[in-house]
Structures are given as C-alpha cells and as structure tokens.
Design an enzyme around this catalytic site. Structure first.
Site, short mmCIF file in Angstrom:
data_model
loop_
_atom_site.label_atom_id
_atom_site.label_comp_id
_atom_site.label_asym_id
_atom_site.label_seq_id
_atom_site.Cartn_x
_atom_site.Cartn_y
_atom_site.Cartn_z
N ARG A 166 0.83 -1.22 0.00
CA ARG A 166 0.00 0.00 0.00
C ARG A 166 0.86 1.26 0.00
O ARG A 166 0.51 2.27 0.59
CB ARG A 166 -0.98 -0.01 1.17
CG ARG A 166 -1.89 -1.23 1.21
CD ARG A 166 -2.80 -1.29 -0.02
NE ARG A 166 -3.63 -2.50 -0.02
CZ ARG A 166 -3.40 -3.57 -0.76
NH1 ARG A 166 -2.35 -3.59 -1.58
NH2 ARG A 166 -4.18 -4.61 -0.73
N SER A 216 -11.58 -1.93 2.67
CA SER A 216 -10.82 -2.34 3.85
C SER A 216 -10.22 -1.11 4.54
O SER A 216 -9.50 -0.34 3.92
CB SER A 216 -9.71 -3.30 3.44
OG SER A 216 -10.25 -4.49 2.91
N GLU A 286 -5.41 1.64 6.33
CA GLU A 286 -5.18 1.64 4.89
C GLU A 286 -5.78 2.91 4.29
O GLU A 286 -5.22 3.50 3.37
CB GLU A 286 -5.80 0.40 4.26
CG GLU A 286 -5.58 0.29 2.77
CD GLU A 286 -6.00 -1.06 2.21
OE1 GLU A 286 -6.59 -1.08 1.12
OE2 GLU A 286 -5.76 -2.08 2.87
#
EC number: 1.3.1.98
Length: 293
Positions: A166, A216, A286
C-alpha cells in the site's frame, strides 16, 4: 470563479464526491479535463501558496468535517484508455479501475482481473499500490507519468516507483499521477471473464456493497487478518454517529445513517484502541484520514 474555461468551486462539500458519502468542504475544487488544465491548476495553487490535494474517486479517503484547506483536484475527467502495443495499455489517472479491467478483457489481455471490482481510479491504485485476490498494481504497472510540483511532466520507470505494501513514491514526492502503463499478457477472454466473475462473486458475497464505505479500513497486520481480529473482539455493529463496523465484513466501516468524516475517524480510533488493549497489536489504517476536525 474560472481559470480559463475551467470552473473552480469555492467551499465545495466533498461528501457527494466520496464513496463514503462523508467529508467536509474543500476551500477550492476543480476537475481538469486536460493535462494543460491540470498544470495551470498546480501553478494557480502554488502562486497562492495553497496546499494541493489530487484525488481520483475519493474511495480510500476519510475527510474530517472541517474539510481540506487548499485546492482539491479531482482527476475523474482524465479518463482515456488506449492500447499502445500488443500487450500494453495506457490509462489516465481518472480512469475507473473497473473500466480498465474490462477494457483489458475486450483486448484479450490478462493481468487486471484483480481490479474488476475495486471502486477506485487508476491513479489511486498506483498511489496506494492497490490489490485484491492475488493481484496488485506493482505486478503489472510498467511506468507512470506524473506532473511534478515544478510543472514538469516526468515518467517514472517501474524501479523508480518504490512500490511496497500500500505504498508508492507518490506518497512522498508531491507528484500528481497523470497516467499509467500496464504490461499485460494475451489470454483467452473466456478465462479472463471467468476470473473476473469469480472475484466479483467473492466480493459481493463477503463485502457490504449495499452501503457507502471505503473498503478495507486497516492494513493487514503481520501474521494476522484485521477483519478477524475485529470480529473476534466483538466489534461488529459498533457505531460512532452514523458509521458502523460492518456486520457482514468486520474489516469494513459503512455509512448507515448520514455519517460524517469525524464519525469514521472516531470509530477507527475506537477499534484501534480495543485491538491494542486485547491483542497488543497496532492496527494501521489503509484509508487516509485528512483535513480539519
């Protein structure tokens, strides 16, 4: 106000543009349709010493109620996609990742099946090194073009992108992603379609797609799954304001009743504190939390 033919909106609420349907106002907001308009916006903001925020679909962002102080650039009008050789496609930053995956299918090219159901843009996928179901941006991104703070259009090769989990170089260098080249492989379109269908079935069966969300919320802790930790802690159904930890997938937070950005942030902190107390683990988000309270 206008910059050339491009309108710049003032004190514009971000909630209608965001997947969460939450978020405070932007001081200024514009949606360029060309790279030259984007460059002129960057110059305009720099002349006024305004912070610059560039987004695709606002699908991985929590904007606090106080909003963003500066210029918000939405790249959704920069959305062209083309096949530049037998195995390479080039998509502009505002192109929907879902659309890019479907265009790859139409050209009988495999490699973007993982993006078939991700509700974000190509630029966002590169910026966050997005991924799902065994695929990830860094597996197929070949090069990326970006407008840098000095107005130069720079091309980054794959080894310059600093991809990680990420992560990408654009989280640190101030560049605004303009387009990305994807290196794909020829394949039977029936097999590509079958993989996309399977991914979308898995997504629909496990994820709360009937409510606005950011997908998420937390990164995967080493050796664990965030959703399972949250579920085992009994946090499903927990609420702050109009935002709830999904009862269908514990890794999601959904806007069930006109929730706002502060509700999202408060619920995130509650989940983090609970998991820290019960499991001794630090859940890292995230999603990016931005703006003024």
């Amino acid at each position: 106000m206008y910059l050339g033919k491009m309108e710049i909106l003032e004190n514009e609420p971000l909630a209608p543009y965001a997947y969460t349907q939450a978020g405070g106002p932007a001081d200024f907001l514009a949606q360029p349709e060309t790279i030259e308009e984007l460059r002129s916006l960057l110059n305009w903001a720099q002349e006024r010493e305004l912070p610059i925020f560039a987004f695709g679909r606002l699908s991985n962002i929590v904007v606090r109620n106080g909003g963003l102080k500066g210029l918000v650039i939405l790249l959704s009008n920069l959305k062209t996609i083309e096949q530049i050789d037998a195995t390479t496609i080039r998509a502009q930053a505002g192109c929907d990742l879902i659309w890019a995956a479907n265009q790859a299918l139409a050209w009988h090219l495999s490699g973007l099946e993982w993006g078939a159901g991700i509700p974000g843009s190509v630029g966002g996928a590169v910026f966050m090194n997005a991924g799902a179901y065994g695929g990830q941006a860094d597996m197929v991104v070949q090069q990326v073009s970006a407008l840098m703070p000095d107005g130069q259009l720079v091309t980054f090769t794959k080894d310059q992108l600093a991809f990680g989990y990420r992560q990408s170089v654009f989280q640190d260098n101030g560049g605004v992603i303009v387009s990305a080249d994807f290196a794909l492989k020829p394949a039977d379109p029936a097999l590509i379609q079958a993989q996309m269908d399977e991914n979308n079935y898995r997504r629909a069966s496990k994820q709360p797609l009937n409510y606005p969300s950011n997908g998420s919320v937390f990164k995967r802790p080493v050796g664990h799954f965030a959703g399972k930790l949250i579920m085992d802690a009994g946090l499903q159904g927990s609420r702050r304001g109009g935002v709830e930890v999904s009862k269908k997938h514990a890794g999601f937070m959904v806007n069930v009743d006109r929730g706002n950005g502060n509700d999202y942030e408060d619920l995130i902190h509650h989940v983090q504190a609970t998991i820290k107390a019960q499991d001794g683990l630090d859940l890292e988000t995230e999603v990016r939390i931005m703006g003024e309270r």
